[in-house]
Design an enzyme around this catalytic site. Structure first.
Site, PDB file in Angstrom:
ATOM      1  N   CYS A 112      -9.661  29.243  34.225  1.00 27.90           N
ATOM      2  CA  CYS A 112      -8.511  29.726  35.006  1.00 27.90           C
ATOM      3  C   CYS A 112      -7.262  29.890  34.145  1.00 27.90           C
ATOM      4  O   CYS A 112      -6.280  30.477  34.597  1.00 27.90           O
ATOM      5  CB  CYS A 112      -8.229  28.771  36.158  1.00 27.90           C
ATOM      6  SG  CYS A 112      -9.650  28.512  37.219  1.00 27.90           S
ATOM      7  N   HIS A 124      -0.904  28.921  38.224  1.00 29.40           N
ATOM      8  CA  HIS A 124      -2.266  29.215  38.672  1.00 29.40           C
ATOM      9  C   HIS A 124      -2.405  28.718  40.111  1.00 29.40           C
ATOM     10  O   HIS A 124      -1.986  27.604  40.445  1.00 29.40           O
ATOM     11  CB  HIS A 124      -3.262  28.507  37.757  1.00 29.40           C
ATOM     12  CG  HIS A 124      -4.656  28.518  38.283  1.00 29.40           C
ATOM     13  ND1 HIS A 124      -5.243  29.652  38.808  1.00 29.40           N
ATOM     14  CD2 HIS A 124      -5.582  27.521  38.412  1.00 29.40           C
ATOM     15  CE1 HIS A 124      -6.459  29.350  39.217  1.00 29.40           C
ATOM     16  NE2 HIS A 124      -6.688  28.073  38.995  1.00 29.40           N
ATOM     17  N   ASN A 180      -8.294  30.502  45.340  1.00 26.59           N
ATOM     18  CA  ASN A 180      -8.224  30.366  43.887  1.00 26.59           C
ATOM     19  C   ASN A 180      -9.040  31.511  43.263  1.00 26.59           C
ATOM     20  O   ASN A 180     -10.263  31.494  43.308  1.00 26.59           O
ATOM     21  CB  ASN A 180      -8.804  28.998  43.500  1.00 26.59           C
ATOM     22  CG  ASN A 180      -8.809  28.755  41.998  1.00 26.59           C
ATOM     23  OD1 ASN A 180      -8.611  29.673  41.212  1.00 26.59           O
ATOM     24  ND2 ASN A 180      -9.057  27.518  41.609  1.00 26.59           N
TER      25      ASN A 180
HETATM   26  O1  UT7 Z   1      -8.844  26.414  39.271  1.00 27.94           O
HETATM   27  C1  UT7 Z   1      -9.375  25.405  38.537  1.00 27.94           C
HETATM   28  C2  UT7 Z   1      -9.382  24.131  39.008  1.00 27.94           C
HETATM   29  N1  UT7 Z   1      -9.685  23.759  40.354  1.00 27.94           N
HETATM   30  C3  UT7 Z   1      -8.807  22.999  40.996  1.00 27.94           C
HETATM   31  O2  UT7 Z   1      -7.675  22.913  40.590  1.00 27.94           O
HETATM   32  C4  UT7 Z   1      -9.241  22.198  42.158  1.00 27.94           C
HETATM   33  C5  UT7 Z   1      -8.751  20.788  41.990  1.00 27.94           C
HETATM   34  N2  UT7 Z   1      -9.161  19.901  43.055  1.00 27.94           N
HETATM   35  C6  UT7 Z   1      -8.710  20.027  44.315  1.00 27.94           C
HETATM   36  O3  UT7 Z   1      -7.939  20.902  44.641  1.00 27.94           O
HETATM   37  C7  UT7 Z   1      -9.129  18.964  45.307  1.00 27.94           C
HETATM   38  O4  UT7 Z   1      -9.732  17.908  44.623  1.00 27.94           O
HETATM   39  C8  UT7 Z   1     -10.082  19.482  46.411  1.00 27.94           C
HETATM   40  C9  UT7 Z   1      -9.327  20.438  47.337  1.00 27.94           C
HETATM   41  C10 UT7 Z   1     -11.267  20.195  45.788  1.00 27.94           C
HETATM   42  C11 UT7 Z   1     -10.611  18.339  47.259  1.00 27.94           C
HETATM   43  O5  UT7 Z   1      -9.533  17.602  47.807  1.00 27.94           O
HETATM   44  P1  UT7 Z   1      -9.512  16.023  47.786  1.00 27.94           P
HETATM   45  O6  UT7 Z   1      -8.320  15.595  48.500  1.00 27.94           O
HETATM   46  O7  UT7 Z   1      -9.689  15.614  46.344  1.00 27.94           O
HETATM   47  O8  UT7 Z   1     -10.777  15.671  48.672  1.00 27.94           O
HETATM   48  P2  UT7 Z   1     -12.083  14.842  48.266  1.00 27.94           P
HETATM   49  O9  UT7 Z   1     -12.930  15.659  47.356  1.00 27.94           O
HETATM   50  O10 UT7 Z   1     -11.668  13.474  47.833  1.00 27.94           O
HETATM   51  O11 UT7 Z   1     -12.778  14.752  49.663  1.00 27.94           O
HETATM   52  C12 UT7 Z   1     -12.220  14.015  50.745  1.00 27.94           C
HETATM   53  C13 UT7 Z   1     -13.143  14.118  51.916  1.00 27.94           C
HETATM   54  C14 UT7 Z   1     -14.596  13.762  51.599  1.00 27.94           C
HETATM   55  O12 UT7 Z   1     -15.120  13.078  52.707  1.00 27.94           O
HETATM   56  P3  UT7 Z   1     -15.278  11.467  52.658  1.00 27.94           P
HETATM   57  O13 UT7 Z   1     -16.185  11.190  51.496  1.00 27.94           O
HETATM   58  O14 UT7 Z   1     -13.878  10.940  52.462  1.00 27.94           O
HETATM   59  O15 UT7 Z   1     -15.874  11.155  53.994  1.00 27.94           O
HETATM   60  C15 UT7 Z   1     -15.273  15.089  51.495  1.00 27.94           C
HETATM   61  O16 UT7 Z   1     -16.640  15.045  51.832  1.00 27.94           O
HETATM   62  O17 UT7 Z   1     -13.166  15.455  52.423  1.00 27.94           O
HETATM   63  C16 UT7 Z   1     -14.521  15.899  52.541  1.00 27.94           C
HETATM   64  N3  UT7 Z   1     -14.546  17.334  52.306  1.00 27.94           N
HETATM   65  C17 UT7 Z   1     -14.411  18.250  53.287  1.00 27.94           C
HETATM   66  N4  UT7 Z   1     -14.241  18.132  54.601  1.00 27.94           N
HETATM   67  C18 UT7 Z   1     -14.123  19.261  55.310  1.00 27.94           C
HETATM   68  C19 UT7 Z   1     -14.688  17.967  51.107  1.00 27.94           C
HETATM   69  N5  UT7 Z   1     -14.643  19.300  51.313  1.00 27.94           N
HETATM   70  C20 UT7 Z   1     -14.465  19.499  52.636  1.00 27.94           C
HETATM   71  C21 UT7 Z   1     -14.355  20.639  53.441  1.00 27.94           C
HETATM   72  N6  UT7 Z   1     -14.173  20.482  54.770  1.00 27.94           N
HETATM   73  N7  UT7 Z   1     -14.377  21.897  52.955  1.00 27.94           N
END
Ligand code: UT7
Length: 327
Positions: free
Chosen positions: A116, A254, A284
């Site tokens: 990215c 980005h 993204n």
């Molecule tokens: O462009 C290059 C780089 N990419 C990025 O910059 C992305 C960087 N990362 C992020 O933006 C974030 O880490 C995410 C948006 C991908 C995820 O957010 P988060 O706050 O880190 O969530 P998490 O992965 O810790 O997940 C929290 C919860 C989990 O459930 P439990 O284990 O707490 O029960 C996931 O299973 O949210 C759940 N979850 C979802 N729930 C509903 C993960 N994806 C989804 C979804 N819908 N789409």
């Protein structure tokens, strides 16, 4: 008389595919909600390439718009640098395919693989080419990333969208590039990757069954890296440009996650009204996100000629890149 010491932007263009996939559409496909996607990422919808469209097709459309904006023809282009993590093929380069489609017969063409951060990396490559004798270098960030996304994996498929942006880099009378910073940390190469399909792990029926040919991301680790690196690299580019954060008219980060952008703005103590954010409509788009946001902000009358801009990207590699320029 032309001040040939300055190198900057001669024209800009962008293209996004027609089809829109909203959060509500995704609710019908996987176990997710508009509420989760909006609050965790800021994204409301994304554009998805049609079956006929590969990265090169999106890139060609953005390139033609940039050429028009620069008042140049394809014959005026002597270099094409394409940033993409969703190339048409492993080889040849997507830049070569774009060169052929444009009929840019004078142009050398190659890809830059910096995730990215790729568009800003590619701008610095173009800067070097112009410094050493090239005249008009076409820089393209283009992604048909939807092809690499596992549409069953809710933790990644809600994040990405397709699109392309392009810039023509050449000699300018005023303004131009004032400073940049590039970096990498390959110890994090496994945090954001398509594991299968390269020489490390060629495609087999077995690894396809395990979905290892799709994009994999350790979201929370990439998130922490992004929040740390965004302010750091921005400050370095500003230092090289001999400017303070208060000298900036606009920051174009980005577009990955509004929470990442908000955290970076806080650490930089930058006025939120000076930050271009459009990821609610595009998701993204990886290497295309900065030029798409840039073009849109120019069309909206926000960014004007003479404005001082900070472009800043981060992503797979891991990589980061920032650039300060007068537009
Ligand atoms: O462009 C290059 C780089 N990419 C990025 O910059 C992305 C960087 N990362 C992020 O933006 C974030 O880490 C995410 C948006 C991908 C995820 O957010 P988060 O706050 O880190 O969530 P998490 O992965 O810790 O997940 C929290 C919860 C989990 O459930 P439990 O284990 O707490 O029960 C996931 O299973 O949210 C759940 N979850 C979802 N729930 C509903 C993960 N994806 C989804 C979804 N819908 N789409």
């Amino acid at each position: 008389m032309k001040d040939t010491s300055r190198i900057g932007i001669l024209g800009l263009g962008a293209y996004v595919p027609e089809r829109i996939l909203t959060n509500l559409d995704l609710e019908k496909m996987i176990d997710t909600s508009d509420e989760w996607i909006t609050t965790r990422t800021g994204i409301k919808q994304r554009h998805i390439a049609s079956r006929e469209e590969a990265s090169s097709d999106l890139g060609v459309k953005a390139a033609l718009e940039a050429l028009k904006d620069a008042d140049l023809g394809v014959e005026d282009i002597d270099g094409i640098v394409t940033a993409t993590l969703s190339p048409d093929h492993i080889f040849p380069s997507t830049a070569c395919i774009i060169q052929g489609k444009l009929g840019a017969v004078k142009a050398a063409a190659f890809d830059v693989g910096a995730g990215c951060s790729g568009f800003v990396y590619a701008l610095t490559v173009a800067l070097g080419l112009v410094e050493t004798g090239f005249e008009n270098v076409l820089v393209i960030g283009t992604e048909a990333i939807s092809r690499f996304v596992n549409w069953q994996d809710r933790s990644t498929c809600v994040l990405f969208g397709d699109g392309a942006g392009a810039a023509i880099v050449g000699r300018v009378n005023k303004g131009g590039v004032l400073g940049f910073d590039l970096g990498s940390d390959g110890s994090g190469h496994g945090l954001l990757t398509v594991p299968v399909g390269g020489s490390r792990e060629p495609v087999t029926v077995g690894n396809i069954d395990q979905n290892r040919h799709f994009l994999y991301m350790s979201g929370s680790e990439v998130f922490r890296f992004a929040v740390r690196i965004l302010p750091k690299t921005s400050k370095k580019a500003l230092e090289k440009a001999n400017l303070n954060i208060s000298d900036l008219d606009w920051m174009i980060p980005h577009q990955a996650n509004t929470r990442i952008i908000d955290a970076a703005i806080d650490l930089l103590q930058l006025d939120k009204n000076k930050v271009i954010v459009n990821l609610e409509r595009y998701g993204n788009t990886s290497a295309a996100s900065i030029p798409i946001a840039w073009v849109e902000a120019v069309k909206d009358g926000k960014i004007k000629s003479g404005d001082k801009l900070l472009l800043v990207g981060f992503g797979a590699g891991l990589t980061w890149a920032s650039m300060v320029l007068e537009y």
